[in-house]
Design an enzyme around this catalytic site. Structure first.
Site, short mmCIF file in Angstrom:
data_model
loop_
_atom_site.label_atom_id
_atom_site.label_comp_id
_atom_site.label_asym_id
_atom_site.label_seq_id
_atom_site.Cartn_x
_atom_site.Cartn_y
_atom_site.Cartn_z
N TYR A 174 -16.19 -24.30 -16.50
CA TYR A 174 -15.78 -23.08 -15.80
C TYR A 174 -14.67 -23.42 -14.78
O TYR A 174 -14.89 -24.24 -13.90
CB TYR A 174 -17.00 -22.49 -15.11
N ASP A 230 -26.68 -25.66 -13.71
CA ASP A 230 -26.35 -24.28 -13.43
C ASP A 230 -26.82 -23.47 -14.63
O ASP A 230 -26.19 -23.50 -15.69
CB ASP A 230 -24.83 -24.13 -13.22
N LYS A 239 -25.05 -12.55 -14.48
CA LYS A 239 -24.77 -12.55 -15.91
C LYS A 239 -25.89 -11.88 -16.69
O LYS A 239 -25.65 -11.08 -17.59
CB LYS A 239 -24.57 -13.99 -16.41
N ILE A 283 -27.11 -20.20 -14.95
CA ILE A 283 -26.74 -18.82 -14.71
C ILE A 283 -26.74 -17.95 -15.97
O ILE A 283 -26.95 -16.74 -15.91
CB ILE A 283 -25.36 -18.75 -14.00
#
Lengths: 475, 469
Positions: free
Chosen positions: A146, A231, A273, A233
């Site tokens: 990312y 992470d 998300k 997410i």
């Protein structure tokens, strides 16, 4: 005249000049609208989940009391207005850990006392790095990753990122040798490695880490005595098999609950998300490490979640029936959209990396490059924005080691808009084909060039296979 | 190998300060009118609980604001997706107009120069990240808000050098104090990047005079450094003199086209004026484009929930309501302030003359057993444990003289405030009695301190008798 600002304020390590953000800017100048601007740029660079708002909206309609701060005939307004405790709203944390467990198929159980609330995972990630590393220390991150991490993890923390190079030859999986290489590279640069930072499910790949990968990672971290930050997410966006395996589950399966490693693994999550609520700034850190939780809790003062929002979400997530239904429906929608994008691209002769999660596909456009270089990737990207009218994210902005890959989002627009995007790509690819045919008819000028042209022409006949050649990460 | 960072394991979050310890004691034994009438009354929390009824009735009359609706239409989707770090335009517009209103419209603000942050805590830290490199220093007049030690220094690596202010002149900032602080920083090999003032002051409750502001501007102009003006209490000014914002003085003194214009930054929040600390609404205002640009990107680490931005944009846009709110709120604050000041005066305790804030700066020097910070701690512990009031000792605010305490008046009911004052009264009288007894027993050894103490008691009881007549 000396500005007298900090180095941080004047430098570029906020990463905002990356193409990731520039594409966004181009879109903002000329945004697609089905009625008002049908030839505008379609935004496919934003990993948002817009597919299940109807479910949330109908919940809100049925629960007007909650949004008006009313509970049991009284008002919660005052209490919430005054609530700024960095330990977070207990009722919210309680349902949040249950939601996290639900997403992980209840294979793990979480303790609300080990959860720290933060204003989004952007804040959670930065806070974790402040807690784990000194300025100048390094994090190993698998590529592609990312683009926002360059800012979130390095800017104010002054930490360094050393990439763990992953390649399409094995579908960008993390390997033992890649981990070792990255570690040695850090040594060469005189950087002390503090942790490995993974995103699982991966952004931009859209894949979940296999059990093997997780085990390799855990073994590596144990050997080097470093932390793992996971992470997670996108954990709630897993719409296909293989099932999502959280790092905690992997640790438990290896019976590491009583080991040192148990305190060295930290999870980040968010509702941006899964629930499509990035505007509400709901992020969290989860860790078994008491010292870290204590420090992170105090640091969360710099980015607390609005109590108004904590309260609303405590009620939504507290509605277990609704949550179960939402998760199921959301996955269905995501799976369908992913299929739409993948099949739409396939008709244009473009392949996607096989993926089972996320809000995007990692798309192989290597065969559309003029040359196997990042310059060619940039050229193609600019064409896609200006000629095709799509904002997609070039792999280089994600630090991909090979040129030609692009991240394309599928969950942030209507089905009709996605269709139009697919049509535009199809048109572009067909016109490129014409272009190639013209070149083929000209007398071959250079022997070296002809093989490249042949490659492009071959693609017209069959799908590209990708040769997995690697390039040094010079970008 | 050190496993976590120094930041995670050190103590510079300042959480061991007495400011926070008092809070902890309160939490173990909190006062409740019915369930725990002997518990500790919280007077250490600068919260504004006086005007919620106004906000609640507004909410009841304007359900769209909390209901994600604009003109009856749902904008839930739009808000849920809104994470632009430039902030909700409607909210920023309403906020800058509200800020101007509080300053009597003597200044106007440009919403493009405003950066939204999750509370003033985030705003202050962000500004420090923008203005200082690790090891650089900011000068702060004492006494100051204990939280600054954490907010300004912890993760930024910046240093604070105090500008010593004393009761001899009502804790006003002087040229010599500024210069002394600057020299002190130099001695410590620290590069001074700016001055940070809180105006109105916490814990003093006073507004900076025009002279002080002019002094500050002259100083930062000369030293070519920044000025941060934390104006978080600007809406709580309930008495004259009126609030004078540093922006006003900049304009009046023709700094607009000088480089000083770019070096003055304001911090604001709705936590004190509107009593909404839980909603995390803060802001940075700066004329320096680069600061605005960097701070805007940094605000990613602490954005305000769009749900909350929308609610407040609707409320602040209701200018009629906001005018009424500000005026009524100030009236109520004034009344509370008077209650506390009068109540303390009756028992021989004076407060610094103040016109703003949610607290009084209370002079308890005469109650100290000696003019030391140890004695202040001793007195503080007595007040927390025996009197059962959590107030903040001046030392936690870095006050240079022992004996001063900050006592909040806006975070409890009138009833509770009266009880608090009564408790103090009982404490003071019983202390006087004990002291008298001690004096009788040790009449040969009466120290000057004890003598003045008993003199004060005599004067006090004399006054009481007079009033009763």
């Amino acid at each position: 005249m000396l500005k007298m600002l900090s180095k941080m304020a004047m430098c570029k390590s906020h990463g905002q000049d990356s193409s990731y953000f520039i594409g966004w800017q181009e879109y903002e100048k000329n945004p697609y609208d089905p009625i008002q601007n049908p030839s505008g740029i379609i935004q496919m660079g934003l990993a948002e989940n817009q597919l299940s708002f109807d479910l949330l909206e109908s919940w809100l309609t049925r629960n007007q009391d909650v949004i008006q701060f009313r509970e049991n005939g009284g008002s919660m307004f005052r209490d919430l207005a005054l609530f700024q405790d960095y330990h977070g709203l207990q009722a919210f944390k309680n349902v949040l850990v249950e939601f996290m467990a639900e997403i992980r198929r209840k294979k793990v159980k979480f303790d609300p006392e080990k959860l720290v609330l933060t204003a989004g995972s952007t804040s959670a990630n930065e806070t974790l790095i402040f807690c784990l590393s000194e300025p100048g220390e390094a994090l190993l991150i698998p590529t592609p990753y990312y683009p926002g991490f360059d800012r979130d993890l390095k800017w104010r923390t002054r930490a360094e990122i050393v990439p763990i190079h992953c390649y399409s030859s094995n579908n960008f999986r993390i390997t033992e040798s890649a981990l070792e290489e990255a570690y040695e590279q850090a040594q060469k640069l005189n950087l002390r490695v503090k942790c490995v930072f993974i995103t699982n499910p991966s952004n931009p790949l859209g894949t979940t880490m296999s059990r093997d990968e997780l085990n390799i990672l855990i073994t590596f971290a144990m050997t080097k005595n470093i932390h793992i930050v996971s992470d997670e997410i996108y954990a709630g966006t897993v719409f296909d098999s293989p099932k999502f395996i959280s790092i905690t589950e992997a640790l438990i399966d290896r019976k590491l609950e009583k080991s040192k490693m148990w305190n060295q693994v930290h999870i980040v999550s968010s509702l941006s998300k899964d629930l499509g609520l990035p505007g509400f700034r709901i992020g969290m850190i989860y860790s078994n490490n008491e010292t870290l939780i204590a420090a992170a809790t105090k640091m969360s003062s710099f980015g607390l979640i609005s109590s108004q929002t904590q309260y609303l979400l405590s009620k939504i997530l507290g509605d277990k029936k609704f949550v179960k239904r939402y998760i199921k429906e959301n996955k269905k929608q995501l799976k369908h959209r992913r299929e739409m994008l993948a099949s739409g691209l396939a008709t244009s002769g473009i392949e996607c990396l096989k993926s089972n999660a996320g809000l995007f596909c990692f798309v192989d456009m290597r065969h559309l490059l003029k040359s196997n270089t990042f310059e060619a990737e940039m050229e193609l990207w600019k064409k896609i924005i200006s000629d095709v009218g799509l904002n997609v994210s070039p792999g280089s902005s994600c630090h991909c080691s090979e040129p030609g890959w692009f991240r394309i989002c599928f969950a942030n627009m209507s089905g009709e808009t996605l269709d139009i995007a697919m049509q535009r790509i199809n048109n572009f690819v067909n016109s490129s084909t014409d272009f190639c045919r013209d070149i083929q008819q000209q007398p071959p000028l250079m022997a070296a060039a002809s093989s490249r042209r042949r490659t492009i022409a071959n693609w017209v006949v069959k799908l590209s296979s990708g040769d997995g050649r690697t390039l040094k990460d010079g970008i | 190998m050190k496993f976590l960072s120094k930041k995670a394991t050190c103590n510079s979050h300042g959480q061991d300060s007495s400011y926070f310890l008092g809070w902890e004691e309160y939490e173990k034994n909190p006062y409740d009118e019915i369930r725990n009438p002997k518990g500790i009354i919280q007077m250490g929390l600068a919260e504004n609980q006086l005007s919620f009824d106004l906000l609640e009735s507004w909410l009841a009359q304007n359900p769209d604001a909390a209901g994600f609706k604009r003109n009856g239409e749902s904008i839930f989707r739009e808000l849920a997706l809104f994470q632009d770090y430039r902030g909700l335009p409607a909210f920023k517009d309403a906020l800058v107009q509200f800020m101007a209103e509080i300053r009597g419209n003597k200044v106007s603000f440009d919403s493009n120069k405003l950066v939204l942050t999750a509370g003033a805590t985030s705003a202050n830290e962000t500004l420090m990240f923008c203005l200082t490199d690790p090891g650089d220093a900011f000068l702060l007049p004492t006494p100051y808000y204990p939280g600054f030690d954490r907010d300004l220094k912890w993760r930024t690596g910046a240093e604070i050098v105090p500008i010593q202010c004393t009761s001899s002149n009502g804790f006003r900032i002087t040229e010599s104090a500024l210069e002394e602080a600057y020299q002190e920083a130099k001695k410590r090999n620290l590069k001074v990047k700016g001055v940070l003032v809180t105006n109105p002051s916490n814990p003093l409750g006073t507004t900076l005079s025009k002279q002080e502001l002019e002094l500050l501007l002259t100083f930062i102009a000369k030293k070519q450094i920044h000025l941060i003006s934390d104006e978080i209490y600007s809406g709580t000014v309930f008495n004259s003199p009126k609030f004078v914002s540093v922006m006003e003085v900049l304009i009046e003194n023709n700094y607009m086209h000088t480089d000083v214009w770019d070096r003055v930054h304001i911090v604001y929040s709705l936590s004190k004026d509107l009593g909404l600390p839980g909603f995390r609404v803060g802001a940075i205002y700066s004329n320096d484009e680069m600061v605005v640009s960097a701070a805007t990107k940094m605000s990613s680490f602490g954005l305000i929930s769009s749900q909350t931005q929308y609610l407040l944009s609707a409320m602040l846009s209701d200018k009629k309501f906001m005018k009424k709110y500000v005026s009524e709120n100030q009236k109520r604050l004034k009344k509370r302030h008077e209650m506390l000041v009068r109540g303390l005066k009756k028992i021989g305790i004076s407060c610094l003359d103040s016109n703003a804030g949610l607290f009084c700066w209370v002079d308890m020097r005469h109650l100290l057993s000696s003019n030391t910070f140890d004695a202040e701690m001793e007195l503080w512990k007595k007040i927390v444990y025996e009197v059962a009031l959590n107030i903040s000792p001046g030392s936690s605010c870095h006050c240079t003289e022992p004996g001063w305490f900050r006592a909040c008046f806006a975070n409890m009911s009138e009833n509770t405030l009266n009880i608090a004052i009564q408790r103090l009264k009982d404490f003071v009288y019983s202390s006087a009695r004990d002291s008298d007894i001690q004096n009788h027993q040790h009449s040969n050894n009466t120290s000057p301190k004890k003598k003045s103490f008993s003199k004060w008691v005599f004067r006090l009881s004399f006054n009481e008798r007079q009033r009763e007549r």
